[in-house]
Design a protein around this motif. Sequence first.
Motif, PDB file in Angstrom:
ATOM      1  N   ASP A 173      24.788 -13.937  14.327  1.00  0.00           N
ATOM      2  CA  ASP A 173      23.812 -13.310  15.217  1.00  0.00           C
ATOM      3  C   ASP A 173      22.525 -14.124  15.208  1.00  0.00           C
ATOM      4  O   ASP A 173      22.409 -15.151  14.515  1.00  0.00           O
ATOM      5  CB  ASP A 173      23.577 -11.855  14.826  1.00  0.00           C
ATOM      6  N   LYS A 200      21.893 -13.776   9.701  1.00  0.00           N
ATOM      7  CA  LYS A 200      22.218 -12.970   8.524  1.00  0.00           C
ATOM      8  C   LYS A 200      23.500 -12.168   8.683  1.00  0.00           C
ATOM      9  O   LYS A 200      23.975 -11.541   7.738  1.00  0.00           O
ATOM     10  CB  LYS A 200      21.060 -12.015   8.209  1.00  0.00           C
ATOM     11  N   ARG A 201      24.049 -12.142   9.872  1.00  0.00           N
ATOM     12  CA  ARG A 201      25.320 -11.467  10.114  1.00  0.00           C
ATOM     13  C   ARG A 201      26.331 -12.491  10.628  1.00  0.00           C
ATOM     14  O   ARG A 201      26.019 -13.281  11.526  1.00  0.00           O
ATOM     15  CB  ARG A 201      25.171 -10.357  11.142  1.00  0.00           C
ATOM     16  N   ARG A 223      27.625  -9.303   6.085  1.00  0.00           N
ATOM     17  CA  ARG A 223      26.177  -9.483   6.171  1.00  0.00           C
ATOM     18  C   ARG A 223      25.673 -10.086   4.863  1.00  0.00           C
ATOM     19  O   ARG A 223      26.159  -9.736   3.773  1.00  0.00           O
ATOM     20  CB  ARG A 223      25.491  -8.143   6.422  1.00  0.00           C
ATOM     21  N   ASP A 224      24.732 -10.995   4.982  1.00  0.00           N
ATOM     22  CA  ASP A 224      24.143 -11.639   3.815  1.00  0.00           C
ATOM     23  C   ASP A 224      23.529 -10.593   2.888  1.00  0.00           C
ATOM     24  O   ASP A 224      22.718  -9.762   3.313  1.00  0.00           O
ATOM     25  CB  ASP A 224      23.070 -12.632   4.272  1.00  0.00           C
ATOM     26  N   SER A 263      25.021  -8.069   1.372  1.00  0.00           N
ATOM     27  CA  SER A 263      25.611  -6.731   1.452  1.00  0.00           C
ATOM     28  C   SER A 263      27.048  -6.725   0.949  1.00  0.00           C
ATOM     29  O   SER A 263      27.797  -7.679   1.158  1.00  0.00           O
ATOM     30  CB  SER A 263      25.580  -6.232   2.902  1.00  0.00           C
TER      31      SER A 263
END
Length: 397
Positions: free
Chosen positions: A78, A82-83, A96-97, A99
């Motif tokens: 994105d 980060k996604r 996700r970074d 998570s």
Amino acid sequence: MVYKKSCASLLLASALFVSPLAIPGAYAAPTSDYHYEIHVAGQPSTYVQQDSVYMKNGTLYVQLNSLADRYWIQASFDSTGKRAGFNGWLKKIGVRDGSKKAIVDGKVVMMPKPAYFKKEKDSKQPGVYVPFQFAIEALGGTYTGYNAQTKAVTAKNLQEPHFIYTTHHGMMYGADKNDGAVYKWDGKSKPVQIFSLNHNLDAAGIDVETTPGGLLLITIGNSYGEPHLNSEVYQFLYKNGALIRQNHADYSPGNTDLMDRYKGKIMMNDSHILRFIEDGSGDVVQTIDLTKLGNKGVDQQYSIEAMDDDMLLLRNANDFELSIANIHTGHSALLYKQVLSANEQKVVEESLPDALQFMSADRLTFKKRVGHTLYFTFASPNGDPPRTVTYDLNQLK
């Protein structure tokens, strides 16, 4: 003069879609003290994929970009970076970074440790690192454990990719290499089969485009045999969702067409008859009998290398010779006999019986037209430096 590389030729160039799977025993230069070993389903026990994994906080991580790419699953990010989404045929993974939460094929999965993203030296995209066990199971394989002695984490049952696919206007189009069935998939519901080639595929690729006139053209190129010297092309043309034209040409070891358009018209060549399709309507507006024009017998096959309103360059798929033809009069001539010296002709004739697709056959490559003069590069089989040769179209009346 219109002359361009077609999508089909690009797909087939240089055995282009060689499997991304590792060769038996292949092992990348280690960048870590730890590595993975993956046994692929249906392959011999000696066929093992290997690459680095990385220990972090007591968990072994793998770079998902690299591992997923082996299975034709590509990463996208994105705007924040980060996604990350990893999308392939019937496969969607999202992480996700920082998570632990991941999405696998529409379902939420909790990883044992969070993913982390890392800027990579030789890539514009960040490396996405996830726990190895999660990566294997998300890709449909089975995690089998860790060997402390060899510092190897192991897995099995990952399926060798057998779908080729591409994305066009948000829709995925894929072909099953095992049976030639072709599907479209919106990424949500089940894939819908739109037709079948009724033939398996080897080293293949698929291209989908919407023409300026609003038609949908699906092209599948297949390089087959050993060592993938044989080439075939399938074309399917749709109008308002309905199949209106289809074409197949199997050139065996011959060259595929280097043109797929001429003055806005779609070219469909079955290696015997060349048809020009009007964009928008899908109507056949002109046909050229290549076997008649080539004047070598009805059992011959031809690909197109260049054309203009008054001439056509066609190469025979059986003897690999390039001919020039006058479209209006039907007269044709073998070019190497027109543009080469007697000694060069002899060298070419000695090499033609053993010519293969990648050897350029008679060693003539068309470059350009200026007025009535055609320019070619001749690369002699005997190793002499390439030189330019010309042909005057006034010779062909």
